[in-house]
Design a protein around this motif. Structure first.
Motif, PDB file in Angstrom:
ATOM      1  N   ARG A   1      22.755  50.044 -11.771  1.00  0.00           N
ATOM      2  CA  ARG A   1      22.403  49.888 -10.581  1.00  0.00           C
ATOM      3  C   ARG A   1      21.234  50.479  -9.839  1.00  0.00           C
ATOM      4  O   ARG A   1      20.139  50.465  -9.271  1.00  0.00           O
ATOM      5  CB  ARG A   1      23.424  49.650  -9.514  1.00  0.00           C
ATOM      6  CG  ARG A   1      23.170  49.802  -7.802  1.00  0.00           C
ATOM      7  CD  ARG A   1      22.116  48.311  -7.520  1.00  0.00           C
ATOM      8  NE  ARG A   1      21.839  48.466  -6.300  1.00  0.00           N
ATOM      9  CZ  ARG A   1      20.547  49.046  -5.819  1.00  0.00           C
ATOM     10  NH1 ARG A   1      19.637  49.271  -6.611  1.00  0.00           N
ATOM     11  NH2 ARG A   1      20.301  49.082  -4.510  1.00  0.00           N
ATOM     12  N   TYR A   2      21.721  52.025 -10.265  1.00  0.00           N
ATOM     13  CA  TYR A   2      20.728  53.046  -9.676  1.00  0.00           C
ATOM     14  C   TYR A   2      20.920  54.247 -10.390  1.00  0.00           C
ATOM     15  O   TYR A   2      22.017  54.874 -10.479  1.00  0.00           O
ATOM     16  CB  TYR A   2      20.921  53.390  -8.081  1.00  0.00           C
ATOM     17  CG  TYR A   2      20.149  54.070  -7.192  1.00  0.00           C
ATOM     18  CD1 TYR A   2      20.881  54.979  -6.634  1.00  0.00           C
ATOM     19  CD2 TYR A   2      18.688  54.102  -7.008  1.00  0.00           C
ATOM     20  CE1 TYR A   2      20.325  56.163  -5.906  1.00  0.00           C
ATOM     21  CE2 TYR A   2      18.127  54.901  -6.508  1.00  0.00           C
ATOM     22  CZ  TYR A   2      18.590  56.008  -5.698  1.00  0.00           C
ATOM     23  OH  TYR A   2      17.958  56.672  -4.908  1.00  0.00           O
ATOM     24  N   ILE A   3      19.979  55.081 -10.713  1.00  0.00           N
ATOM     25  CA  ILE A   3      20.115  56.531 -11.107  1.00  0.00           C
ATOM     26  C   ILE A   3      19.218  57.444 -10.058  1.00  0.00           C
ATOM     27  O   ILE A   3      18.308  57.293  -9.650  1.00  0.00           O
ATOM     28  CB  ILE A   3      19.298  56.621 -12.447  1.00  0.00           C
ATOM     29  CG1 ILE A   3      19.910  55.453 -13.458  1.00  0.00           C
ATOM     30  CG2 ILE A   3      19.405  58.051 -13.030  1.00  0.00           C
ATOM     31  CD1 ILE A   3      19.270  55.349 -14.581  1.00  0.00           C
ATOM     32  N   GLU A   4      20.028  58.570  -9.712  1.00  0.00           N
ATOM     33  CA  GLU A   4      19.466  59.406  -8.800  1.00  0.00           C
ATOM     34  C   GLU A   4      20.013  60.920  -9.360  1.00  0.00           C
ATOM     35  O   GLU A   4      20.655  60.896 -10.293  1.00  0.00           O
ATOM     36  CB  GLU A   4      20.030  59.433  -7.460  1.00  0.00           C
ATOM     37  CG  GLU A   4      21.468  59.575  -7.305  1.00  0.00           C
ATOM     38  CD  GLU A   4      22.262  59.341  -6.138  1.00  0.00           C
ATOM     39  OE1 GLU A   4      21.300  58.957  -5.056  1.00  0.00           O
ATOM     40  OE2 GLU A   4      23.543  59.245  -5.872  1.00  0.00           O
TER      41      GLU A   4
ATOM     42  N   HIS B   1      24.767  55.015 -11.070  1.00  0.00           N
ATOM     43  CA  HIS B   1      25.615  54.068 -10.263  1.00  0.00           C
ATOM     44  C   HIS B   1      25.741  52.835 -10.979  1.00  0.00           C
ATOM     45  O   HIS B   1      24.556  52.249 -11.398  1.00  0.00           O
ATOM     46  CB  HIS B   1      24.876  53.762  -8.947  1.00  0.00           C
ATOM     47  CG  HIS B   1      24.933  55.009  -7.833  1.00  0.00           C
ATOM     48  ND1 HIS B   1      25.957  55.006  -7.026  1.00  0.00           N
ATOM     49  CD2 HIS B   1      24.229  56.065  -8.048  1.00  0.00           C
ATOM     50  CE1 HIS B   1      25.639  56.317  -6.420  1.00  0.00           C
ATOM     51  NE2 HIS B   1      24.664  57.014  -6.981  1.00  0.00           N
ATOM     52  N   LEU B   2      26.928  52.411 -11.418  1.00  0.00           N
ATOM     53  CA  LEU B   2      26.959  51.315 -12.282  1.00  0.00           C
ATOM     54  C   LEU B   2      27.626  49.990 -11.405  1.00  0.00           C
ATOM     55  O   LEU B   2      28.603  50.038 -10.407  1.00  0.00           O
ATOM     56  CB  LEU B   2      27.779  51.559 -13.303  1.00  0.00           C
ATOM     57  CG  LEU B   2      27.278  52.368 -14.327  1.00  0.00           C
ATOM     58  CD1 LEU B   2      28.244  53.452 -14.594  1.00  0.00           C
ATOM     59  CD2 LEU B   2      26.717  51.515 -15.422  1.00  0.00           C
ATOM     60  N   ARG B   3      27.295  48.882 -11.452  1.00  0.00           N
ATOM     61  CA  ARG B   3      27.952  47.757 -10.768  1.00  0.00           C
ATOM     62  C   ARG B   3      28.195  46.573 -12.048  1.00  0.00           C
ATOM     63  O   ARG B   3      27.036  46.298 -12.751  1.00  0.00           O
ATOM     64  CB  ARG B   3      26.978  47.220  -9.783  1.00  0.00           C
ATOM     65  CG  ARG B   3      27.718  46.355  -8.827  1.00  0.00           C
ATOM     66  CD  ARG B   3      26.818  45.580  -7.698  1.00  0.00           C
ATOM     67  NE  ARG B   3      26.504  46.399  -6.870  1.00  0.00           N
ATOM     68  CZ  ARG B   3      25.580  45.921  -5.636  1.00  0.00           C
ATOM     69  NH1 ARG B   3      25.277  44.726  -5.625  1.00  0.00           N
ATOM     70  NH2 ARG B   3      25.234  46.835  -4.782  1.00  0.00           N
ATOM     71  N   ASP B   4      29.356  46.154 -12.032  1.00  0.00           N
ATOM     72  CA  ASP B   4      29.595  45.032 -13.386  1.00  0.00           C
ATOM     73  C   ASP B   4      29.088  45.613 -14.623  1.00  0.00           C
ATOM     74  O   ASP B   4      28.679  44.669 -15.128  1.00  0.00           O
ATOM     75  CB  ASP B   4      29.052  43.725 -12.578  1.00  0.00           C
ATOM     76  CG  ASP B   4      29.639  43.210 -11.466  1.00  0.00           C
ATOM     77  OD1 ASP B   4      28.959  42.707 -10.605  1.00  0.00           O
ATOM     78  OD2 ASP B   4      30.837  43.783 -11.156  1.00  0.00           O
TER      79      ASP B   4
ATOM     80  N   PRO C   1      28.114  48.818  -0.718  1.00  0.00           N
ATOM     81  CA  PRO C   1      28.223  50.064  -1.686  1.00  0.00           C
ATOM     82  C   PRO C   1      27.443  49.785  -2.988  1.00  0.00           C
ATOM     83  O   PRO C   1      26.791  48.707  -2.988  1.00  0.00           O
ATOM     84  CB  PRO C   1      29.658  49.631  -2.171  1.00  0.00           C
ATOM     85  CG  PRO C   1      30.522  48.666  -1.245  1.00  0.00           C
ATOM     86  CD  PRO C   1      29.398  48.024  -0.503  1.00  0.00           C
ATOM     87  N   VAL C   2      26.994  50.985  -3.168  1.00  0.00           N
ATOM     88  CA  VAL C   2      26.004  50.846  -4.344  1.00  0.00           C
ATOM     89  C   VAL C   2      26.346  50.286  -5.504  1.00  0.00           C
ATOM     90  O   VAL C   2      25.374  49.327  -5.895  1.00  0.00           O
ATOM     91  CB  VAL C   2      25.364  52.409  -4.468  1.00  0.00           C
ATOM     92  CG1 VAL C   2      24.124  52.634  -5.372  1.00  0.00           C
ATOM     93  CG2 VAL C   2      24.694  53.306  -3.008  1.00  0.00           C
ATOM     94  N   GLY C   3      27.512  50.882  -6.015  1.00  0.00           N
ATOM     95  CA  GLY C   3      27.880  50.075  -7.273  1.00  0.00           C
ATOM     96  C   GLY C   3      29.506  50.259  -7.418  1.00  0.00           C
ATOM     97  O   GLY C   3      29.840  50.631  -6.018  1.00  0.00           O
ATOM     98  N   ASP C   4      30.113  50.025  -8.311  1.00  0.00           N
ATOM     99  CA  ASP C   4      31.629  50.150  -8.183  1.00  0.00           C
ATOM    100  C   ASP C   4      31.971  51.265  -8.728  1.00  0.00           C
ATOM    101  O   ASP C   4      33.076  51.719  -8.584  1.00  0.00           O
ATOM    102  CB  ASP C   4      32.184  48.904  -8.950  1.00  0.00           C
ATOM    103  CG  ASP C   4      31.372  48.373 -10.214  1.00  0.00           C
ATOM    104  OD1 ASP C   4      31.124  47.226 -10.177  1.00  0.00           O
ATOM    105  OD2 ASP C   4      31.189  49.106 -11.034  1.00  0.00           O
TER     106      ASP C   4
END
Lengths: 249, 314, 950
Positions: C41-44, C34-37, C12-15
């Motif tokens: 994580r990633y911006i689209e 996209h956020l993780r913890d 999974p990309v993020g949570d």
């Protein structure tokens, strides 16, 4: 392993349209942000705020001027791994960390077994592999193998990050081994070509050339302006006469 | 190509070591060596030491030296893997031989072991040269002359080391100087031929081929992808100026070939007197010379990827 | 062959994903973060978003490093060393806000005009403008005066819309797209998406720009024009259209003031104004009746030509005639303009012919009935599929307003405004031409503790609307005075200079938001720094107090006394409103929000939150309840939901009404922000097909626009080919009326205030020694950086950490330089030393560089030996904020004489090789770094996301 697969199930790759790349670097930075937290995590940066900043990137954008005189052009030029069919970057690898997948032809570096000898980067004529000075291993385009099959991502988004980001639509992803795929058809229609064809690695990624000349794009446009015959009277008078008559209210 | 000092040290040290191993083993098999196992041991030990220093140096140069064991697995396709296998394989007969000489035990195995060691040395150095020669991306390396050069220089420097060692222990047979001289002559000829060959080749690939845009005309760089060089530019884009390279080539000729050659010639004319000194002088000059030669080998090499970074030809 | 390694293909990309709005430029694309913890994580791009439809440019994709930059400010700060030293002490928010309230309160209680409040990043202008109005100072604007007011004013005075962000080409249907002076700019991704489509569809793209990069590189035809001469080029195109009678006469009669009669009575006080009937409407000559009729009347057949005799015996001629005479003159013949523009006559003729061919022979007919403003039904929508866009390359010249008007006239003659395939307005545009908004802030109206009567900025219709107290300017930037009468966006670039010179008066507090005035946003950087640090005889700073808010440690920070640190875009609420600069497309009225997606790890607050807090502390009426309590205790999100500018109309148009069912007008909905969040942080209302085109004259659109509060009445917008307000100013210069320009300004006003557009040489080159500065020098914005906002970003700066001066190969040969050689570039103002790069794709008389790359040591978290500071350079040091000494001894602002637009690209230079150089000059003393922690020398972002077992 560093023997190449006899042939691969698919030939996944990118088609890059040099006719509409405006050199915005979206594909380069979206690749960087995806991969720094993805399969190749992290893509390190050194002296990032200092005199000599550099880092591991998997996609780089050049700009060139081509030709002389009226036909000359500026071409913005993205460059990343072409996932060649017969690349020696795979065969020179002493550990087998560099390999080409049998099912889809993606060329990858296994970051768990790579010893960072850099020989694969020496074997690549396209400069597509970069050494990560922090991680001690080689990094390269993964064709976003961690996106394209990823069932946790919406299906329409299962494309490489660079393709998803490109604002002009200059990047496409698909199976270049399937003649009926959209990418194969665009290559056929536009005369897509290989980089450094002469070298013989049989790149899978293709580039579409800049379209040249307006005449082959819109033949209906008259290039010889119709000059009105010059009767007596100035242009102003003729215009006014016409304006008086032409209105169709 | 960026000259990495650890690789320069590796190939020159281990090359000299394998050369020493070769001449020692061949001379022993032919019965030309002194009848002193201890001296033979010291010579083989020095060879193994040089080889080991070289190998350690190149392993530490790796990004992940702790994984180096994996490098033996792909000998089917990779010259680097083959070199590793050959090097390890060569340790066995040569190590055993050294052990036998150290213990001073008489054995019928020593000559076969010596032959194996000699063969192993040749194969290993050949593999080292082939790592470079197999790369089509670097036209200055993709030549049969490259492994030939590696072998010749290993032989020449190894012969000098053997002569020096024997002389230190009071043995100064003329053949050590003769072999050294001949080795230097062959190596010199090959080296000069190599330089002529690479100078004559302007490169078959162009920026137009690299970008595929040749049908539009000549390709010139406008903006680089980044302001400061990246790994590829630092590793493959290193360039030595023509004038500087020519100076260094002259240095190589002087220090690697002329001075040691002259030293050997003098030694042969004055006889065994001062052999230690003549060999030491030759080795000191040759060391400077070969480090320079190896440095140039990298620095004069152009990688085809530089076609994207502004080179017109490669 | 050994086994392939197993790879986790389903990581999974993020949570979780948060949808919000990007902030890297003025495009305002929708993004998925996209956020993780809790980390990014990633911006689209958000696929559903109307602006970017899922794509994201190089800047937006690098947002992670924008957010995690070490140049971020950490806490409010108070200056403890001299200005420029970078010596600060961290203070608490309470202390900072108390200090600001004291300073601001004291000024408001005594003399409100002594506060100058100007904003750089101006995407919450409706809030900042309200705040300034409520405070009661006349001294407010955003930065449009030094950005692109020429495009806004040129457009709004002409047709109630503008390039910039108020309109778009009809990307789906256009067949010919002509760009002027466009590099990366506001409409970043829409233009890129559009260009991709056009090329795929076979539409032709022609790009007029001195430099061939980016959009100009992919254009089918590049016109390498000399800077500042686009007006001649466009004039020649118009000449050709008139010459060959390729004009949409129907369109002119229906939608423009082409038939309106203009009084011809030289010397009279109304010479050149419209002839008007008793009801004060302009009049036309009706061919059907043979007499005069109101221009607003529907049932007429207006004549486009013919001098008429008015009731009072005087002569009047239609606008069309005057226009035709102007453009058919030899002055605008292709041969006449060829050498000055650098575009040969044949090419001009051919482009004019192509425009005409596409507009008239390739018209588009949509089977879509529509009703016009007069109630007449039309079965089809007929389109002339030629579209245009123009931006900074036209705007940043002292002739930009007139040139922009000329481009609009070209569009209008081709019948291509808001028709299928043409230029399309984006709601809330079109407004009236010009919008019915007059500037407020005359000195006589300024009183302690009293709000202004209305918004500061507007569109004067004549000298009566200037903000003058006798002859004294009301505004510190001298906006809406004879220096720049129609300065619709103010002149932020003159504030510091004028304040330091106490001309027209002194100020007490300078309060700025996100504007790097001590560096790349100012002309004459050394002079500006001197102005910021100038001291009176008593040893006090001439500008006593400077409050500055920003997210990063820029070159401006060391010159401020109180620093209010801003959040990044991922930590804030924000509102991209239909009341200021929304994210509409041609068919969608849309607005959007930002919301906090990550928690700040430092003591920063969103600037808008702080403003609302200050407004409550200052008891500004609109922000305070009767009982003195804050009206928006919940801060900015509270304001966004509950503020009503007019009854039922608030910052956000979507989901209004108690039940959220209303659009545009409706009671505040307490759950409105939740609805926005559910919808991806934006709201879009789709126009009905019958509303989609001819919005300026489309009854269904106009009625809806009134409902939404965009327009006051459903009256159509009539295109003003002839701009009467401009003539009103000219008449004053000719000696008429009670308010006239001072003697020193008469000739300048008389010459430049021509109600029909014309080309004149950019002012700087007319005032410097002939031949001394033979070259033009301009900048372009790189696509991956926005103004100075890229160097604190570890990824973006790897792409560009230093800039070169690009020169034509022939020039390089002439002065004997090759790539990376150093040169001296000299103007009448100063000189800089820089490195060159040679190229072919540039106008031979032009040199250029990337904008804002050069930085000062000490700023942006960069080391003192960074390329930005040592090889990078600014052209700004060569540009004076004042024109050279001219007639009358008065030094005008280096600006367009009509709008005050900063004339950055008028710069003229000379070049020569510099020997033995290694670093740029001028090199400024490093500033202190304000106690910012040293930047890391290595980044491995994402290591924390590496999962074991790939």
């Amino acid at each position: 392993m560093t023997s190449l697969p006899e042939n691969t199930g698919k030939k996944l790759g990118l088609v890059i349209d040099l006719d509409i790349c405006v050199g915005c670097h979206a594909c380069a930075t979206s690749c960087k942000e995806w991969n720094t937290g993805g399969y190749s995590a992290p893509l390190s940066d050194h002296d990032p705020y200092g005199a000599d900043p550099s880092g591991a990137w998997l996609n780089r954008i050049h700009s060139y001027e081509v030709g002389e005189g009226p036909g000359s052009k500026t071409v913005h030029f993205p460059r990343s791994c072409l996932h060649c069919e017969e690349p020696e970057c795979v065969t020179v690898c002493p550990t087998g960390a560099s390999y080409k997948r049998a099912e889809d032809g993606i060329v990858l570096v296994n970051p768990d077994t790579c010893i960072g000898c850099k020989l694969c980067s020496w074997a690549c004529p396209y400069g597509a592999r970069e050494y990560d000075f922090d991680d001690g291993v080689m990094k390269k385009c993964t064709l976003c193998v961690d996106r394209i099959y990823n069932e946790t991502i919406p299906e329409e988004d299962r494309v490489p990050a660079c393709v998803r980001a490109c604002p002009t639509g200059a990047r496409a992803f698909g199976d270049l081994g399937d003649p009926s795929s959209a990418v194969s058809q665009s290559v056929a229609a536009r005369g897509g070509f290989n980089l450094l064809e002469e070298f013989g690695y049989k790149p899978v990624n293709k580039y579409l050339p800049p379209r040249t000349g307006a005449s082959d794009r819109d033949p209906a446009i008259v290039t010889q302006p119709e000059r009105m015959p010059k009767p007596d009277g100035s242009a102003v008078e003729r215009l006014f006469a016409w304006a008086d008559q032409a209105l169709s209210r | 190509m960026h000259p990495a000092y650890s690789v320069i040290l590796f190939t020159t040290a281990s090359g000299a070591g394998y050369g020493l191993m070769f001449w020692l083993s061949v001379a022993y098999a032919l019965g030309l060596t002194p009848n002193s196992p201890f001296v033979l041991f010291v010579a083989m030990a020095l060879a193994l030491l040089l080889i080991t220093i070289g190998l350690i140096s190149s392993t530490l140069h790796l990004g992940r030296p702790e994984r180096a064991m994996g490098a033996f697995s792909q000998w089917r396709s990779s010259w680097l893997s083959r070199e590793g296998v050959a090097a390890v394989a060569t340790y066995m007969p040569s190590g055993l031989l050294a052990l036998l000489w150290l213990i001073g035990v008489e054995s019928s195995l020593t000559i076969p072991l010596a032959i194996l060691s000699a063969v192993g040395a040749v194969i290993t150095v050949y593999c080292t040269g082939m790592i470079y020669a197999s790369l089509r991306t670097i036209r200055q390396w993709h030549l049969g002359l490259v492994p030939a050069n590696y072998l010749a220089l290993a032989a020449a420097t190894g012969a000098l080391l053997l002569g020096f060692l024997l002389a230190v222990f009071g043995y100064a047979p003329a053949w050590t100087a003769t072999v050294s001289l001949l080795g230097l002559a062959v190596a010199a000829a090959l080296k000069v031929h190599y330089w002529q060959t690479i100078d004559a080749d302007p490169g078959q690939y162009t920026a137009e081929m690299a970008t595929g845009l040749g049908h539009l005309g000549r390709v010139k760089p406008l903006d680089p992808p980044h302001t400061r060089p990246n790994f590829v530019m630092r590793e493959m884009g290193y360039e030595v100026a023509r004038k500087h390279a020519e100076k260094l080539r002259r240095l190589v000729v002087a220090f690697l070939f002329a001075a040691p050659g002259l030293s050997m010639l003098l030694l042969l004319t004055v006889g065994g007197w001062g052999a230690t000194l003549f060999f030491l002088l030759a080795i000191v000059c040759a060391s400077v010379g070969i480090l320079t030669e190896r440095w140039l080998f990298f620095a004069e090499a152009r990688h085809v990827s530089m076609l994207f970074y502004g080179s017109a030809r490669a | 062959m050994s086994k392939q390694p197993a790879i986790d293909l389903n990581d999974p990309v993020g949570d979780h994903v948060a949808k919000t709005t990007c902030y890297m430029c003025a495009c305002r694309c929708g993004i998925n973060v996209h956020l993780r913890d809790g980390k990014v994580r990633y911006i689209e791009g958000n696929r559903d978003h109307p602006v970017n439809q899922g794509v994201l440019c190089g800047k937006g994709s690098a947002g992670i490093m924008q957010h995690y930059s070490p140049a971020r400010l950490r806490a409010p700060m108070k200056r403890v060393g001299p200005r420029g030293s970078g010596e600060f002490e961290e203070i608490s928010w309470e202390e900072a806000l108390t200090m600001a309230t004291d300073w601001l309160g004291e000024v408001r209680a005594n003399d409100p005009k002594r506060l100058a409040f100007f904003t750089g990043r101006d995407q919450s202008q409706s809030l900042t403008g309200l705040w300034a109005m409520q405070y009661g100072t006349p001294n407010f604007s955003a930065h449009g005066g030094f950005c692109s007011v020429n495009m806004a004013a040129g457009g709004l005075y002409t047709f109630g819309g503008a390039f910039w962000e108020f309109g778009d080409p009809d990307w789906e249907l256009t067949k010919y797209f002509l760009l002027f002076g466009v590099a990366e700019d506001h409409a970043s991704n829409p233009i890129k998406i559009g260009i991709g489509h056009l090329k795929g569809r076979g539409a032709k793209i022609v790009s007029v720009n001195p430099v061939r990069t980016g959009y100009n590189a992919v254009a089918d035809e590049w016109v390498g024009i000399r800077p500042g001469t686009d007006g001649l080029f466009v004039g020649a195109l118009i000449h050709e259209l008139f010459q060959n009678q390729k004009i949409d006469l129907d369109y002119l009669v229906r939608y423009t003031n082409a038939p309106w009669l203009v009084i011809q009575h030289p010397g009279a006080a109304d010479d050149g104004l419209f002839a008007r009937g008793e009801d004060r409407d302009p009049i036309v000559f009706d061919k059907a009746t043979g007499g005069f009729a109101s221009a607003m009347s529907v049932e007429t057949t207006p004549a486009l030509t013919g001098a008429r005799t008015l009731a009072d015996g005087r002569t009047a001629r239609p606008v069309f005639e005057l226009m035709a005479e102007r453009f058919l003159s030899d002055e605008y013949a292709p041969e006449a303009v060829a050498s000055q523009t650098g575009v040969d006559a044949e090419q001009i003729r051919r482009i004019a012919a192509e425009l005409a061919e596409v507009a008239f022979e390739q018209e588009i007919v949509l089977d879509q009935p529509w009703t016009d403003w007069a109630g007449r039904r039309h079965d089809k929508m007929i389109g002339r599929p030629v579209s245009m866009h123009a931006m900074r390359g036209v705007s940043a010249h002292s002739n930009g307003f007139q040139t922009c008007r000329m481009i609009h006239i070209l569009q209008i003659l081709l019948g291509s405004i808001d028709c299928p395939g043409g230029f399309r307005y984006k709601p809330p545009y079109p407004k009236q031409a010009p919008p019915w908004l007059l500037p407020q802030g005359a000195l006589e109206d300024i009183r302690p503790r009293e709000p202004l009567g209305g918004p500061h900025l507007g569109f004067p219709l004549g000298p009566q609307h200037l903000l003058l107290d006798d002859d004294k300017p009301s505004r510190i930037d001298k906006g809406f005075t004879w220096d720049a009468p129609m300065s619709a966006h103010g002149l932020m670039h003159m504030v510091i200079n004028n304040a330091a010179k106490k001309d027209p008066y002194e100020i007490e507090v300078l309060f700025m938001y996100m504007a790097n005035m001590a560096w790349n946003s100012s002309m004459n950087v050394p002079g500006t720094i001197d102005n910021l640090t100038a001291k009176d005889d008593d040893g006090q700073y001439v500008i006593p107090k400077i409050i500055y808010s920003d997210a990063y440690y820029s070159e401006m920070v060391p010159y401020a006394d109180l620093i209010l640190p801003d959040t990044t875009y991922l930590e804030r609420w924000d509102c991209i409103s239909l009341l200021d600069r929304p994210i509409s497309t041609a068919e969608l009225a849309a607005d959007s929000i930002r919301h906090p997606v990550v928690k700040p790890d430092r003591n920063v607050r969103g600037f808008q939150e702080v403003l609302i807090d200050l407004a409550a502390r200052l008891a500004l009426p609109a922000f305070t309840n009767e009982d003195g309590s804050p009206r928006y205790p919940g801060g900015y999100p509270d304001y966004m939901v509950n503020h009503e500018r007019k009854p039922g109309i608030g910052p956000l148009a979507g989901w209004r009404g108690a039940d959220g069912s209303k659009t545009g007008q409706g009671a505040p909905n307490p759950k409105q922000l939740e609805r926005y969040l559910e919808n991806g942080a934006f709201f879009a209302h789709e126009l009905k097909p019958e509303q989609a085109y001819f919005k300026h004259a489309n009854r269904d659109y106009l009625n809806w626009a009134v409902e939404m509060g965009f327009r006051v009445e459903p009256r159509p917008t009539i295109f003003q080919l002839y701009c009467e307000p401009v003539q009103a100013f000219r008449l004053a210069a000719e000696g008429h009326g009670t308010r006239q320009p001072p003697e020193s300004h008469r000739e300048r006003i008389r010459k430049h205030f021509d109600p029909l557009p014309f080309w004149y040489a950019p002012l700087e080159e007319t005032m410097v020694e002939e031949g001394a500065y033979p070259l033009h020098a301009i900048t372009q914005r790189p696509m991956h950086m926005y103004h100075s906002w890229g160097s604190q970003n570890a990824w973006l700066r790897q792409i560009t950490a230093a800039n070169r001066l690009y020169i034509h190969r022939s020039l390089g040969a002439k002065i004997g330089v090759v790539d990376d050689d150093w040169v001296w570039l000299r103007s009448h103002q100063g000189q800089v030393k820089c490195q060159v790069r040679l190229m072919d794709g540039v106008n031979p008389d032009t040199v250029w560089t990337w904008n804002a790359i050069g930085k000062r040591r000490g700023a942006w978290g960069l080391s003192d030996d960074s390329p930005e500071a040592n090889q990078g350079f600014l052209l700004n040091h060569l540009i004076s904020e004042l024109l050279p000494e001219g007639g009358g001894g008065y030094r005008y602002s280096n600006s367009d004489p009509i709008t005050g637009q900063a004339a950055w690209f008028d710069l003229r230079v000379a070049i020569k090789k510099a020997d033995g150089a290694h670093e740029t000059e001028p090199l400024f003393e490093p500033t202190g770094t304000g106690g910012l922690a040293p930047s890391p020398n290595k980044i491995a972002y994402g290591a924390e996301f590496k999962r074991s077992g790939r």
